[in-house]
Write an enzyme that holds these catalytic residues in place. Sequence first.
Site, PDB file in Angstrom:
ATOM      1  N   CYS A 119       7.617 -14.558   0.515  1.00  0.00           N
ATOM      2  CA  CYS A 119       7.586 -15.804  -0.260  1.00  0.00           C
ATOM      3  C   CYS A 119       7.017 -16.940   0.558  1.00  0.00           C
ATOM      4  O   CYS A 119       6.551 -17.931   0.009  1.00  0.00           O
ATOM      5  CB  CYS A 119       8.995 -16.145  -0.744  1.00  0.00           C
ATOM      6  SG  CYS A 119      10.163 -16.445   0.580  1.00  0.00           S
ATOM      7  N   ALA A 120       7.048 -16.823   1.889  1.00  0.00           N
ATOM      8  CA  ALA A 120       6.469 -17.851   2.744  1.00  0.00           C
ATOM      9  C   ALA A 120       5.042 -17.490   3.149  1.00  0.00           C
ATOM     10  O   ALA A 120       4.468 -18.091   4.037  1.00  0.00           O
ATOM     11  CB  ALA A 120       7.324 -18.051   3.992  1.00  0.00           C
TER      12      ALA A 120
END
Length: 294
Positions: A119-120
């Site tokens: 997600c990062a």
Amino acid sequence: MATTEDLLSYLIAPDPAAPRLTRAVEGMDHEGNRTQISVVEERPLTIFLNAQEIVTAMTIGDYPEYLALGFLRNQGMLGPQETVLGVDYDEELDTVVVRTDGQTTYEEKLKKKTRTSGCAVGTVFGDMMEGLEGVTLPAVTVKTSDLYALASVINRTPSLYLEAGAIHGTVLCQGNRPLVYMEDVGRHNAVDKIAGWMLSEGVDAGDKLLYTTGRLTSEMVIKTAMMGIPVLASRSGFTAWGVEIARQVGLTLIGRMRGKRFVCLAGDDRLLRDADPESVGDEEKKHRRKGADE
């Protein structure tokens, strides 16, 4: 919450009160009332290997030396034959320089990147499967009593996740004891910090378990296997490629750990079911925490 005895079992535990890791931010709630909450900080960290700039990662800023060492090791840029001469962190410039006795020649590898599912937005350099050839992890027996004990302690441990959310946690464990608990905005960073700590301290991986709040993706499986850790467990779910790779290298892969429930999709023959699930029960609501990716 965790007891004093629980916290003493850690060699490194989260410090949710550390001032540099969160910031108080004011806003308005759903009823239009002014409110203030803690939010996680993000700051860039540029990693150099000798004189070559390798990457700039967004991180919460704790344990930068471990993050740099672990990132380079997990990307295959620090081989077992290389000697680390020093790790220098400059807080003002937000840089870490890892110095070795070898030469840095990763220009071609740096040109070839694979964007991961984190997600990062994690990035893996070169061929994601490079280095896995011939990797066979030790067939370590995993006691379900240890799994339940670890989940109970870890989920009650004070953490940035419980303080502010928006963060991943990864814990290095041995038997029923959690040893090192790292957090970061990307699960890749949290794993790299643990890899860096293990490299720095010369810790053996063959009898360890890695616990994460994140999804069991191909990259998480590859990183764990490259670190030599034979067991990977998570509160979250799986990806098909992650399961396939785990089966290929002999990694025990356990997901969806909630209370007495879990699912093992690789290495089930290495599980020793020595605990009655009915004696464990479900998590208390006040201790319940979702997987960070769900």
